[in-house]
Motif scaffolding. Sequence first.
Motif, PDB file in Angstrom:
ATOM      1  N   ARG A 129      37.123  54.434  86.139  1.00 36.90           N
ATOM      2  CA  ARG A 129      36.328  54.573  84.932  1.00 36.90           C
ATOM      3  C   ARG A 129      35.379  53.371  84.844  1.00 36.90           C
ATOM      4  N   ILE A 130      34.093  53.656  84.597  1.00 40.35           N
ATOM      5  CA  ILE A 130      33.107  52.586  84.467  1.00 40.35           C
ATOM      6  C   ILE A 130      32.423  52.737  83.112  1.00 40.35           C
ATOM      7  N   ASP A 131      32.514  51.711  82.279  1.00 43.87           N
ATOM      8  CA  ASP A 131      31.814  51.698  80.996  1.00 43.87           C
ATOM      9  C   ASP A 131      30.670  50.701  81.109  1.00 43.87           C
ATOM     10  N   ILE A 132      29.460  51.168  80.821  1.00 46.64           N
ATOM     11  CA  ILE A 132      28.289  50.293  80.931  1.00 46.64           C
ATOM     12  C   ILE A 132      27.747  50.042  79.531  1.00 46.64           C
ATOM     13  N   ILE A 133      27.660  48.772  79.184  1.00 43.43           N
ATOM     14  CA  ILE A 133      27.136  48.404  77.855  1.00 43.43           C
ATOM     15  C   ILE A 133      25.692  47.949  78.034  1.00 43.43           C
ATOM     16  N   SER A 134      24.788  48.619  77.319  1.00 43.95           N
ATOM     17  CA  SER A 134      23.370  48.346  77.527  1.00 43.95           C
ATOM     18  C   SER A 134      22.593  48.393  76.215  1.00 43.95           C
ATOM     19  N   ALA A 135      21.535  47.572  76.147  1.00 45.09           N
ATOM     20  CA  ALA A 135      20.627  47.629  74.993  1.00 45.09           C
ATOM     21  C   ALA A 135      19.516  48.645  75.249  1.00 45.09           C
ATOM     22  N   VAL A 136      19.401  49.122  76.495  1.00 42.37           N
ATOM     23  CA  VAL A 136      18.373  50.123  76.839  1.00 42.37           C
ATOM     24  C   VAL A 136      19.044  51.258  77.625  1.00 42.37           C
ATOM     25  N   PRO A 137      19.936  52.022  76.973  1.00 44.91           N
ATOM     26  CA  PRO A 137      20.751  52.988  77.717  1.00 44.91           C
ATOM     27  C   PRO A 137      19.935  54.074  78.424  1.00 44.91           C
ATOM     28  N   ASP A 138      18.732  54.383  77.893  1.00 45.75           N
ATOM     29  CA  ASP A 138      17.928  55.435  78.530  1.00 45.75           C
ATOM     30  C   ASP A 138      17.576  55.083  79.976  1.00 45.75           C
ATOM     31  N   LEU A 139      17.515  53.787  80.275  1.00 42.86           N
ATOM     32  CA  LEU A 139      17.184  53.375  81.647  1.00 42.86           C
ATOM     33  C   LEU A 139      18.264  53.796  82.639  1.00 42.86           C
ATOM     34  N   LEU A 140      19.464  54.084  82.131  1.00 36.19           N
ATOM     35  CA  LEU A 140      20.590  54.371  83.028  1.00 36.19           C
ATOM     36  C   LEU A 140      20.829  55.862  83.237  1.00 36.19           C
ATOM     37  N   THR A 141      20.322  56.688  82.318  1.00 40.16           N
ATOM     38  CA  THR A 141      20.735  58.100  82.370  1.00 40.16           C
ATOM     39  C   THR A 141      20.322  58.780  83.671  1.00 40.16           C
ATOM     40  N   SER A 142      19.064  58.690  84.034  1.00 41.29           N
ATOM     41  CA  SER A 142      18.638  59.410  85.233  1.00 41.29           C
ATOM     42  C   SER A 142      19.292  58.889  86.526  1.00 41.29           C
TER      43      SER A 142
END
Length: 226
Positions: free
Chosen positions: A2-15
């Motif tokens: 399981r990987i949880d990524i905490i980001s202030a710009v989550p849209d950068l990670l979706t694609s």
Amino acid sequence: MRIDIISAVPDLLTSPLSHSIIQRAQAKGLVELNIINLHDFGSGRYKQIDDYPFGGEAGMVIKCQPVFDAVKSLTDERHYDAIIYTSPDGEILDQPMANELSCLENIIILCGHYKGIDHRIREHLVTREISIGDYVLSGGELAAAVICDAVIRLIPGAMSDSASALSDCFQDGLLAPEVYTRPSDFNGWKVPEVLLSGDPKAIHAWQEQRAIERTRALRPQLLENQ
Ligand code: ADE
């Protein structure tokens, strides 16, 4: 895993995390990926996550409170083997590190921010800092996506041909040999004869020799580490 990524710009990670091997690994239940929006843990009316740096420099610094709260919301639920912060200051990601991370059960990746995060987060929360190379990105999201890609493809079953992860570049400290597909003659440029021979031993010997030759020509320092 399981990987949880905490980001202030989550849209950068979706694609980057929703295609190909990573997407299939999630569909097969081999990895669970969660993207956590740091703004959900911001304080006040405007859900503030950053503030001016002490010392009067330009730019904003991510505050302790939203990050500690976001991490606590995860660690209250389960144990994490590593809380990783993406930063150009960190250990450089390489194939042995990707292998090591792929064996962990649960990890958190906290994405860096161009101006930085309050140092107390790095001192008291983060357990490991990882850089993807000696250059500076505008944020840690792309670095987090690179780490996820390098790690997830190594989870057994993530790739359709499990042997292909083993024949990767760097997996044995060498670059991979050249590969070809049909036609065997394109514009007069021919595929090496041995690959058409149907002789697995000869093909394997050629591949091994090419791996060493290519490494010596392109990345000789890798041979020194052998
Ligand atoms: N954030 C900014 N640059 C970075 C890098 N090279 N690696 C990881 N995170 C970063």
